[in-house]
Scaffold this motif. Structure first.
Motif, PDB file in Angstrom:
ATOM      1  N   ASP A  78     -11.960 -15.176 -38.132  1.00  0.00           N
ATOM      2  CA  ASP A  78     -12.555 -14.273 -37.153  1.00  0.00           C
ATOM      3  C   ASP A  78     -13.341 -13.200 -37.894  1.00  0.00           C
ATOM      4  O   ASP A  78     -13.522 -13.258 -39.111  1.00  0.00           O
ATOM      5  CB  ASP A  78     -11.477 -13.648 -36.257  1.00  0.00           C
ATOM      6  N   GLU A  80     -12.653 -10.044 -38.607  1.00  0.00           N
ATOM      7  CA  GLU A  80     -11.915  -9.295 -39.625  1.00  0.00           C
ATOM      8  C   GLU A  80     -11.677 -10.140 -40.877  1.00  0.00           C
ATOM      9  O   GLU A  80     -11.756  -9.648 -41.999  1.00  0.00           O
ATOM     10  CB  GLU A  80     -10.582  -8.801 -39.052  1.00  0.00           C
ATOM     11  N   PRO A 150      -7.147  -3.501 -38.888  1.00  0.00           N
ATOM     12  CA  PRO A 150      -7.597  -4.413 -37.826  1.00  0.00           C
ATOM     13  C   PRO A 150      -7.005  -4.073 -36.459  1.00  0.00           C
ATOM     14  O   PRO A 150      -7.701  -4.170 -35.445  1.00  0.00           O
ATOM     15  CB  PRO A 150      -7.126  -5.782 -38.335  1.00  0.00           C
ATOM     16  N   ARG A 151      -5.732  -3.685 -36.405  1.00  0.00           N
ATOM     17  CA  ARG A 151      -5.157  -3.404 -35.085  1.00  0.00           C
ATOM     18  C   ARG A 151      -5.676  -2.079 -34.518  1.00  0.00           C
ATOM     19  O   ARG A 151      -5.795  -1.929 -33.307  1.00  0.00           O
ATOM     20  CB  ARG A 151      -3.624  -3.429 -35.123  1.00  0.00           C
ATOM     21  N   ASP A 154      -8.918  -3.054 -33.000  1.00  0.00           N
ATOM     22  CA  ASP A 154      -8.695  -3.743 -31.728  1.00  0.00           C
ATOM     23  C   ASP A 154      -8.410  -2.745 -30.610  1.00  0.00           C
ATOM     24  O   ASP A 154      -8.941  -2.864 -29.499  1.00  0.00           O
ATOM     25  CB  ASP A 154      -7.521  -4.717 -31.850  1.00  0.00           C
ATOM     26  N   ARG A 157     -11.498  -0.717 -29.656  1.00  0.00           N
ATOM     27  CA  ARG A 157     -12.456  -1.543 -28.927  1.00  0.00           C
ATOM     28  C   ARG A 157     -12.016  -1.695 -27.468  1.00  0.00           C
ATOM     29  O   ARG A 157     -12.839  -1.640 -26.543  1.00  0.00           O
ATOM     30  CB  ARG A 157     -12.581  -2.914 -29.592  1.00  0.00           C
ATOM     31  N   LEU A 172      -2.175  -6.663 -26.349  1.00  0.00           N
ATOM     32  CA  LEU A 172      -1.899  -6.845 -27.780  1.00  0.00           C
ATOM     33  C   LEU A 172      -0.425  -7.114 -28.081  1.00  0.00           C
ATOM     34  O   LEU A 172      -0.048  -7.224 -29.255  1.00  0.00           O
ATOM     35  CB  LEU A 172      -2.371  -5.599 -28.550  1.00  0.00           C
TER      36      LEU A 172
END
Length: 208
Positions: A78, A80, A150-151, A154, A157, A172
């Protein structure tokens, strides 16, 4: 006769390693090395299901210690994961579904010749990543792509898409407390007033 390209194959899963090794070993263009000859490698191939923490550690070790050019054969990738491969100076990304014998040998030869290999559909993602790097570099005191995990990306976003704490937690698979703690950590670390300020700040710097 042209010299064979010495290749080292890395994979924690012995089935993955055996599959790639078997395809390469019969080809006259390639010499598959054993671990004892690792230092002779001109090309390193890392075979993984995904670019997880263990794969990242291996890629960073190769980046630090090996002069070989590195390619990743991956089951899933993906945005990331692609970012991590770029940061680790990986020169080729091949999906496992495309990793047939001719494709593997072609990628090895391209790497040995100093070329890069990337699936066409990931090119736009890579260009977007490079653009964000360039925008971040315009402000030497601004945040970089390593500022956020990354989280955290997320979550920010999802906030930018209008989701609330409960919706983010559900999407999530975190508790609401975890979501609140992570977002509080972001706003505190970046000296921001609130969530809206955080989203606007990182979007201006091209981080989401």
């Amino acid at each position: 006769m042209a010299m064979r390209v010495p290749v080292m194959v890395y994979a924690e899963d012995p089935v993955l390693r055996a599959g790639v090794t078997h395809q390469l070993r019969t080809r006259p263009e390639v010499e598959v090395l054993t671990s004892q000859d690792e230092a002779r490698a001109a090309v390193s191939l890392v075979v993984v299901d995904e670019v997880d923490d263990a794969a990242t550690r291996l890629l960073r070790r190769l980046q630090r210690t090996s002069p070989a050019r590195t390619g990743v054969i991956v089951g899933r990738i993906d945005r990331e994961s692609l970012q991590i491969t770029v940061e680790c100076e990986v020169s080729a990304v091949i999906r496992r579904s495309d990793a047939r014998e001719d494709r593997l040998v072609s990628a090895v030869l391209a790497l040995a010749n100093g070329e890069a290999v990337l699936p066409g559909d990931l090119l736009a993602t890579l260009l977007d990543h490079v653009g964000k790097l360039q925008r971040a570099s315009l402000d030497p005191n601004g945040p970089t792509l390593s500022t956020l995990t990354p989280r955290e990306v997320d979550m920010l976003r999802l906030i930018s898409e209008g989701l609330g704490t409960a919706e983010i937690a559900t999407k999530l698979c975190y508790s609401e407390r975890t979501v609140k703690n992570i977002l509080h950590g972001v706003t505190t670390r970046l000296n921001l007033r609130n969530r809206a300020h955080a989203v606007g700040f990182v979007m201006r710097h091209g981080l989401i």
